[in-house]
Design an enzyme around this catalytic site. Sequence first.
Site, short mmCIF file in Angstrom:
data_model
loop_
_atom_site.label_atom_id
_atom_site.label_comp_id
_atom_site.label_asym_id
_atom_site.label_seq_id
_atom_site.Cartn_x
_atom_site.Cartn_y
_atom_site.Cartn_z
CE LYS A 77 -4.02 1.81 2.56
NZ LYS A 77 -4.89 1.59 3.72
CB SER A 152 -8.22 3.21 2.52
OG SER A 152 -7.38 2.66 3.51
CB SER A 176 -8.35 0.36 5.44
OG SER A 176 -9.13 1.53 5.40
#
Lengths: 472, 94
Positions: A77, A152, A176
């Site tokens: 990420k 996310s 997330s």
Amino acid sequence: MDLKSLTIKKVKEGLTKKEFSVLDLVRGYKKAIDERNHTVHAFLEVFDDIEEKAKNVQKLVDEGNDLPLAGVSVALKDNILVKGHVASAGSHILEHFVSPYDSTAVSKLQSAGAIILGRTNMDEFAMGSSTENSAFGVTRNPHDTGRVPGGSSGGSAAAVAMDATLLALGSDTGGSVRQPASFCGCVGLKPTYGSISRHGLIALGSSLDIIGPITRTVSDAEIVFDTLKGQDAFDSTSYYPSEKKEVKDKLRIGVPRQMVYVPGLDDRIAKNFEESIFKLQNLGHEIIDIELPNAPYALSVYYIIMPAEASSNLARFDGVKYGFHRNGQNLIEDYFLTRGAGFGKETRRRIILGTYVLSSGYYDAYYSKANAMRDLIRNDYNKVFETVDVVLTPTAPTPAFKIGEKIEDPLSMYLADIFTVPANISGNPAISIPSGTVLEGEGSLPVGIQFVANHYREDVLFSIGKSFLQEI
Amino acid sequence: MIERRDVEKLAKLARIELSGDETDSFVKEIDSIIGYVDQIQSVGTTTPQATTTHSQTNVMREDVHPHETGFYTKDIIDGAPDKEGNYIKVKKIL
């Protein structure tokens, strides 16, 4: 090479038997990225040093070094730092920020022989449940490109789902890792708060944030977690107990029906949830009705504590230190212009919300009250774990929604995290496990169930997850 | 009830420039979020923080083994938008 069926164990076996090399693996994933990324947009960048890194790891393997993650590809990420590479947290304000150091998670992965393929798309500063809030465009769900991958950590989940990496790391502040894992048909682990170092993770809500793996199997999630967990001198909130505990074969599963059956729960999710309960019973586990009286307030508590912490964490982005800068008449005008232009809409909305709940006159009614409620929620969980081993809920109230469906209504987007947020508030570990698919139009969409365990009992989550998926 | 002047004041405190349209949409959205989170006001009114029962442990370490002085300086200065030698340059504030 069949990338779809690879696991960490199979990579190890293949390298040992010389069925393939580390370079073959990296090139295989690079090819998959080239084929699918222009549609899905999971990766923001593929690092240019992957072949060189692959050769280095191959050399270590050839010399007989036993590395637990040798040749294992990892997508990161965009908020996890790698020395010498950009980490932008999906934001224009960090678009050109090059990290001067490795995050502890990355150091541990690389020491274990893993190859970092590149960085994946995310909602700006991890604020969102759909990856639509990225400053660099949306990511699409590989199972239906008209839909969101969740968020996310949507880029990380989509990268695993499109078979363009063996596994990925995300971060989970309110769901997330778990929610995109469920939308994309992957396994997603949110470990106990503090169990993996946050050193080198760009902060959202510091009392909630934790790094977690997104994988295809529970066994892989377990291996990654075991590699990453533990105390780190760079993060004073990191801790993991060293003693191992026993896990029983047959577990007691608590089901908080009052919390699950809320308005907004999709009928297909409800049906899948009941079928999952039935399956768990057939596997010999015991289902127990429980109550978590204060858990339904977790989302409200979350949308006070998280913006409060975010508003102070993001104060550091002022146009002085991190590359992005807009010039005004004086320093204070530089701040206004830089932060106005560098932060996207959701980030600005949450900073303002956080400023509100922390402002004098509202502090006690919101921030202090939310912290008191947080203790009540934590106590609810502590109490149920006296009688059950895990708590079961769906991971999300709906399957993946359409791109654009919720972006204009922040509150409806926030409700996508209603089942995942309580574990961040209480700090408990939780895992999302694929529980099949539901019909949608002509096709089908993956969905997931979530297990929550007592603090530091990831072992229980791995055990029940493997049992449910019938992993050997 | 959040009003337009509240959002304007908060944006000022947070050092964020907002356009006029955006201020209007933020008033509406933040008001609806606050309306939702206000549900916690109805829950058992124990004195805030009176129920703290954290089973948390302090993790301490000695303040030793710093990295070599200047080890990160170049990389960090390189990232700044404006610099002079080993310093980050900012506008005069006095």
